[in-house]
Design an enzyme around this catalytic site. Structure first.
Site, PDB file in Angstrom:
ATOM      1  N   HIS A 142       0.837  -1.210   0.000  1.00 46.05           N
ATOM      2  CA  HIS A 142       0.000   0.000   0.000  1.00 46.05           C
ATOM      3  C   HIS A 142       0.872   1.260   0.000  1.00 46.05           C
ATOM      4  CE1 HIS A 142      -3.169   2.853   0.895  1.00 46.05           C
ATOM      5  NE2 HIS A 142      -2.526   3.238   1.982  1.00 46.05           N
ATOM      6  N   GLU A 209     -10.825   2.347   2.923  1.00 49.86           N
ATOM      7  CA  GLU A 209      -9.521   1.743   3.208  1.00 49.86           C
ATOM      8  C   GLU A 209      -9.780   0.452   3.961  1.00 49.86           C
ATOM      9  OE1 GLU A 209      -6.953   4.700   5.106  1.00 49.86           O
ATOM     10  OE2 GLU A 209      -6.210   5.256   3.126  1.00 49.86           O
ATOM     11  N   GLU A 211      -8.906  -2.126   6.334  1.00 51.93           N
ATOM     12  CA  GLU A 211      -7.973  -2.238   7.463  1.00 51.93           C
ATOM     13  C   GLU A 211      -8.527  -3.189   8.509  1.00 51.93           C
ATOM     14  OE1 GLU A 211      -6.480   1.408   9.122  1.00 51.93           O
ATOM     15  OE2 GLU A 211      -6.730   2.534   7.257  1.00 51.93           O
ATOM     16  N   ASP A 243     -11.494   2.764   7.007  1.00 50.35           N
ATOM     17  CA  ASP A 243     -11.047   4.129   7.268  1.00 50.35           C
ATOM     18  C   ASP A 243     -11.352   4.984   6.038  1.00 50.35           C
ATOM     19  OD1 ASP A 243      -9.840   6.228   8.541  1.00 50.35           O
ATOM     20  OD2 ASP A 243      -7.818   5.661   7.950  1.00 50.35           O
TER      21      ASP A 243
HETATM   22 MN    MN Z   1      -6.113   4.542   7.120  1.00 46.75          MN
END
Ligand code: MN
Length: 427
Positions: A142, A209, A211, A243
């Protein structure tokens, strides 16, 4: 203390379907509200929620040192602060109570009525009051992809990245439980070519995002530190974490101090905290780290976890399309390394603090954890099953994240982490 709750051969007298994320070996912790507006701490087996407050009041935790009201609260913070020994005792006891061979509760309809709810009878709330939230940036793929897109493909990974688990302090006020809708944020964006006035309006590059986040117990006092070898003692469990990110706002604001309003308008978590204990069978080797990190970050043993991750996009009234498949084991820096680094300067970590992993991207193009990477900043749109295309997330799209571990004996999952994007609030 043995984690008897993890016995893969155990069966429950509660019905659990084969593909359930919540077999009796999981026993996660969460907070829910009943139809009668009672808020309680609970666990889950199959599609049943278990009221731990009621279990405790009816004497099922006898012999475990717990305060009377430990489960009659609207957050898990105090229970988490009790520490790992208590978590293990309670989890082991719940496994025992719901074991197919244990008739005590199984054959007591009056108690069952007070303790067990169907999942469709309750609503999940935030499991913890998050005091402080930190987001790391711990996936090498990433960081390399974002470095290439935002800065310079030749020097995508900055020199500090391989030495420091990079992170920033986020905002806990906008952490929300799965199912909470999110308004598209307004903000500034980079001035158009030839102009010095920034653009302003609803974000056009709204992204997710992918996560995971871990939740800690009280770990250290101001000035003290946690060693990498003891760090896992202080990790209660994990949730999925979306996120949400507005890439246009982020790109304009992030120099020199890093993420700000492009990141803090909403972060969605899955509501059940799966304990680190429940994930024990799914440990895998740490990623190879080259160069070798400084001694305080060197971790022995297996600090990575094999957790399958998936992201789908579902337009309104349409079927969902899977857009990414990744794995938590792709993380370069482990949770223990993150926590050891976080406290190396003496920064205290408290019960209920949350640490995001940062976007988890794998080595292949279908394993990237954000639309920014999956579409390479919109250059390669993704086709959805309804025939429409996505570069980023549209209004009224729902993003669904799922996570689970599986071996030949058990499947331990996190349920879903869901959020729908609503149109921006008119000015
Ligand atoms: Mn993040």
């Amino acid at each position: 203390m043995e984690i008897t709750a993890n016995n893969p051969n155990r069966k429950s007298w509660l019905k659990v379907s084969e593909d359930s994320d919540f077999p009796i070996q999981n026993i996660p912790f969460g907070v829910f509200i009943t139809k009668d507006d009672i808020i309680t701490i609970g666990s889950r087996i199959g599609d049943y929620a278990i009221d731990l407050g009621a279990l405790h009041q009816l004497g099922y935790f006898e012999g475990i040192p717990l305060t009377d009201d430990i489960f009659l609260q609207d957050t898990l913070n105090d229970f988490i602060a009790d520490g790992r020994k208590t978590w293990r005792l309670v989890r082991n006891r719940i496994a025992d109570i719901f074991d197919v061979k244990n008739s005590k509760l199984r054959d007591n309809p009056e108690h069952k009525d007070k303790i067990i709810f169907r999942m469709d009878e309750i609503e999940m709330l935030l499991p913890v009051s998050v005091g402080d939230y930190t987001d790391f940036y711990a996936s090498k793929e990433h960081a390399t992809n974002v470095g290439s897109l935002f800065r310079d493909p030749e020097n995508a990974l900055l020199p500090n990245w391989l030495q420091i688990p990079i992170g920033y302090h986020g905002r806990s006020s906008s952490i929300i439980p799965s199912g909470t809708p999110i308004r598209r944020p307004y903000g500034q964006n980079r001035p158009a070519e030839g102009s010095t006035t920034p653009g302003f309006g609803p974000s056009k590059l709204l992204d997710f995002e992918l996560e995971m986040a871990f939740i800690t117990t009280a770990s250290n006092n101001l000035g003290d530190r946690i060693s990498v070898d003891e760090a896992e003692e202080y990790i209660f469990g994990l949730v999925q974490f979306n996120d949400w990110s507005a890439r246009d706002i982020q790109a304009w604001e992030y120099v020199p101090l890093g993420p700000f309003l492009g990141k803090n308008f909403a972060s969605t978590i899955s509501p059940w905290i799966v304990t680190l204990d429940a994930l024990e069978p799914f440990r895998v080797d740490n990623p190879k780290q080259n160069p070798k990190p400084l001694p305080y970050l060197q971790q022995k043993g297996k600090g990575s976890f094999d957790i399958n991750l998936q992201v789908s996009i579902q337009p309104e009234n349409e079927k969902e399309t899977i857009v990414a498949n990744s794995n938590f084991k792709y993380m370069y820096w482990t949770m223990a390394q993150q926590l050891a680094h976080h406290t190396i300067n003496g920064c205290p970590v408290n019960a209920g603090d949350m640490m995001g992993s940062g976007t988890i991207s794998g080595p292949t193009k279908d394993s990237y954890g954000s639309m920014l990477e999956l579409t390479w900043r919109g250059q390669n749109p993704i086709k959805l099953s309804d025939g429409t295309e996505r570069k980023f997330i549209n209004d009224n799209d729902t993003v669904i994240m799922r996570a689970h571990c599986k071996n030949d004996k058990v499947r331990i999952g996190f349920g879903e982490c869901v959020g729908k994007i609503l149109p921006a609030k008119p000015f």
